[in-house]
Design a protein around this motif. Structure first.
Motif, PDB file in Angstrom:
ATOM      1  N   VAL A   1     -44.695  14.183   0.218  1.00  0.00           N
ATOM      2  CA  VAL A   1     -43.282  14.670   0.252  1.00  0.00           C
ATOM      3  C   VAL A   1     -42.366  13.983   1.100  1.00  0.00           C
ATOM      4  N   LEU A   2     -41.298  13.628   0.940  1.00  0.00           N
ATOM      5  CA  LEU A   2     -40.124  13.175   1.922  1.00  0.00           C
ATOM      6  C   LEU A   2     -39.174  14.323   2.287  1.00  0.00           C
ATOM      7  N   PRO A   3     -38.881  14.243   3.365  1.00  0.00           N
ATOM      8  CA  PRO A   3     -37.785  15.270   3.804  1.00  0.00           C
ATOM      9  C   PRO A   3     -36.476  15.385   2.763  1.00  0.00           C
ATOM     10  N   HIS A   4     -36.015  13.989   2.442  1.00  0.00           N
ATOM     11  CA  HIS A   4     -34.889  13.970   1.367  1.00  0.00           C
ATOM     12  C   HIS A   4     -35.117  14.663   0.140  1.00  0.00           C
TER      13      HIS A   4
ATOM     14  N   THR B   1     -38.811   4.763   7.463  1.00  0.00           N
ATOM     15  CA  THR B   1     -38.978   5.322   6.141  1.00  0.00           C
ATOM     16  C   THR B   1     -37.445   6.505   5.785  1.00  0.00           C
ATOM     17  N   ILE B   2     -37.598   7.182   6.805  1.00  0.00           N
ATOM     18  CA  ILE B   2     -36.522   8.262   6.779  1.00  0.00           C
ATOM     19  C   ILE B   2     -34.916   7.546   6.525  1.00  0.00           C
ATOM     20  N   ALA B   3     -34.740   6.409   7.466  1.00  0.00           N
ATOM     21  CA  ALA B   3     -33.612   5.765   7.354  1.00  0.00           C
ATOM     22  C   ALA B   3     -33.333   5.122   6.291  1.00  0.00           C
ATOM     23  N   LYS B   4     -34.360   4.128   5.868  1.00  0.00           N
ATOM     24  CA  LYS B   4     -34.530   3.433   4.468  1.00  0.00           C
ATOM     25  C   LYS B   4     -33.927   4.110   3.328  1.00  0.00           C
ATOM     26  N   VAL B   5     -34.641   5.361   3.212  1.00  0.00           N
ATOM     27  CA  VAL B   5     -34.425   6.118   1.923  1.00  0.00           C
ATOM     28  C   VAL B   5     -33.142   6.637   2.067  1.00  0.00           C
ATOM     29  N   HIS B   6     -32.563   6.987   3.067  1.00  0.00           N
ATOM     30  CA  HIS B   6     -31.486   7.695   3.191  1.00  0.00           C
ATOM     31  C   HIS B   6     -30.264   6.751   3.107  1.00  0.00           C
ATOM     32  N   ASN B   7     -30.228   5.507   3.793  1.00  0.00           N
ATOM     33  CA  ASN B   7     -29.220   4.575   3.963  1.00  0.00           C
ATOM     34  C   ASN B   7     -29.214   3.427   2.668  1.00  0.00           C
TER      35      ASN B   7
ATOM     36  N   THR C   1     -24.763   6.933   0.537  1.00  0.00           N
ATOM     37  CA  THR C   1     -23.776   6.151  -0.327  1.00  0.00           C
ATOM     38  C   THR C   1     -23.510   7.125  -1.575  1.00  0.00           C
ATOM     39  N   ALA C   2     -24.180   8.205  -1.695  1.00  0.00           N
ATOM     40  CA  ALA C   2     -23.660   9.032  -2.972  1.00  0.00           C
ATOM     41  C   ALA C   2     -22.394   9.472  -2.934  1.00  0.00           C
ATOM     42  N   ASN C   3     -22.021   9.455  -4.190  1.00  0.00           N
ATOM     43  CA  ASN C   3     -20.811  10.233  -4.439  1.00  0.00           C
ATOM     44  C   ASN C   3     -20.755  11.097  -5.464  1.00  0.00           C
ATOM     45  N   VAL C   4     -21.170  12.199  -5.259  1.00  0.00           N
ATOM     46  CA  VAL C   4     -21.524  13.087  -6.303  1.00  0.00           C
ATOM     47  C   VAL C   4     -20.714  14.182  -6.069  1.00  0.00           C
ATOM     48  N   PRO C   5     -19.776  14.520  -7.519  1.00  0.00           N
ATOM     49  CA  PRO C   5     -18.841  15.655  -7.544  1.00  0.00           C
ATOM     50  C   PRO C   5     -19.520  16.835  -7.195  1.00  0.00           C
ATOM     51  N   ARG C   6     -18.769  17.837  -6.497  1.00  0.00           N
ATOM     52  CA  ARG C   6     -19.150  19.345  -6.184  1.00  0.00           C
ATOM     53  C   ARG C   6     -19.403  20.078  -7.601  1.00  0.00           C
ATOM     54  N   ILE C   7     -20.498  20.816  -7.447  1.00  0.00           N
ATOM     55  CA  ILE C   7     -20.706  21.715  -8.458  1.00  0.00           C
ATOM     56  C   ILE C   7     -20.626  23.064  -8.316  1.00  0.00           C
ATOM     57  N   THR C   8     -19.881  23.972  -9.259  1.00  0.00           N
ATOM     58  CA  THR C   8     -19.868  25.299  -8.724  1.00  0.00           C
ATOM     59  C   THR C   8     -20.925  26.154  -9.328  1.00  0.00           C
ATOM     60  N   ARG C   9     -21.335  26.866  -8.629  1.00  0.00           N
ATOM     61  CA  ARG C   9     -22.533  27.512  -9.041  1.00  0.00           C
ATOM     62  C   ARG C   9     -22.381  28.711  -9.476  1.00  0.00           C
TER      63      ARG C   9
END
Length: 368
Positions: free
Chosen positions: A234-237, A258-264, A352-360
């Motif tokens: 498991v990765l924290p992400h 790895t933390i930086a590479k996966v995130h960025n 770099t993700a641009n994910v729209p907010r989701i109403t729960r």
């Protein structure tokens, strides 16, 4: 493990500790409202005194700790060179000693690793279970059972979840986050105080909740835990754990690349989802139960609980490519159970993700 609570009326105790005191659903409500506290025999305490303690822990872990103020709660992860989670701990410092609260299943391994990493630094970690126990509840509820250390700082760790702490990053895109009103704290108390709590509960002067209630509230809050959500890869992400346990801008530590590479530059290979389980049956899936899309295995259940408002719920880790709108099934002892997923970590999570907010819309709200 202490048997201090065996005499409490209605107490059901297993290898982890006080499971419940008669009605886990009622205990959830009382625990969340601050009317009850929960003995945490499933948690263990490591004390780290010494002048170099904060800079030492900072250099070893994912969290920025060198300037941690007394009484401020945070958490850390110990990662392997590939960025996988090896250990996790809640952290509070009293100005003289740093106190780590870890899942009991992890505490001995974390302690042994810390002892090996001392070198010539002025630190002297020790397992402190003979001296201290852990109780949980709302911050206000714990004021009744907590006293200050000689340095004047109460040993009460206030969970930062789900807020994004300095240097952290949030992946979940739901609004409001299910833990937006999460009020959870854990107090380190002496063994004498633990016995006083047990005596008060036995007399009926103090209300307790068991670990079943604690777990249900945690699962509903999408709060990751070492002994449940963590496996060898498991990765924290994947668990949205960057928000409270990782400082992305601090200095070098093991696994940082790895933390930086996966995130960025990429996306985590798996993602955590919350599952609303078909409530027609009475059997919850076990830890590690297979999650399926059709006949294909796409993940595993990491935690499951019966929540007093949401009904049967679970957390699971699935392949990143699992469609976010797919209805899944989960293997149980009574056969497959239908599971509607809620997105915790989006498939394209990252800087770099641009994910729209989701109403729960929770199951309870949808039914009204």
């Amino acid at each position: 493990m202490s048997d201090a609570f065996a005499a409490v009326p209605g107490a059901v105790i297993d290898e982890a500790g006080l499971r419940h005191v008669g009605n886990p659903l009622v205990e959830q409500r009382r625990l969340a409202s601050g009317a009850a506290i929960a003995p945490r025999a499933d948690r263990a305490v490591i004390a780290v005194p010494g002048e170099d303690r904060l800079t030492w822990l900072d250099s070893l872990s994912s969290q920025a700790l060198s300037r941690l103020a007394p009484g401020v709660g945070t958490e850390l992860l110990i990662l392997d060179p590939q960025g996988h989670v090896e250990h996790a701990a809640s952290v509070i410092d009293d100005g003289e000693t740093t106190w780590l609260i870890a899942d009991r299943a992890d505490a001995a391994g974390l302690y042994d690793w810390l002892r090996k990493m001392r070198f010539r630094l002025r630190v002297d970690p020790r397992l402190a279970d003979d001296e201290y126990a852990v109780v949980g509840g709302t911050a206000a509820a714990l004021e009744r059972v907590t006293s200050a250390t000689p340095s004047g700082v109460p040993l009460v760790w206030r969970d930062p979840w789900p807020h994004v702490t300095p240097g952290g990053h949030a992946y979940a895109v739901v609004e409001p986050h299910p833990a937006s009103d999460w009020d959870w704290a854990e107090a380190i108390v002496s063994r004498d105080e633990e016995r006083r709590i047990a005596d008060a509960a036995t007399r009926g002067d103090l209300e307790l909740a068991g670990l079943a209630a604690v777990e249900a509230l945690r699962v509903a809050a999408w709060r990751p835990r070492w002994s449940a959500e963590v496996d060898e890869r498991v990765l924290p992400h994947e668990l949205d754990w960057l928000r409270t346990a990782v400082h992305l801008d601090k200095g070098c530590y093991r696994g940082q690349e790895t933390i930086a590479k996966v995130h960025n530059l990429g996306h985590p290979p798996r993602r955590m989802v919350a599952l609303q389980l078909d409530g027609s049956g009475s059997v919850l899936p076990e830890h590690g139960a297979v999650v399926r899309l059709g006949d294909a295995e796409v993940g595993i259940v990491t935690s499951a609980a019966l929540h007093h408002e949401e009904g049967p719920i679970a957390l699971a880790v699935v392949r990143r490519t699992t469609p976010v709108d797919a209805f899944l099934t989960v293997d149980t002892a009574d056969g497959p159970v239908a599971a509607a997923q809620e997105v915790v970590v989006p498939p394209d999570a990252g800087a770099t993700a641009n994910v729209p907010r989701i109403t729960r819309l929770s199951r309870r709200a949808a039914a009204q």
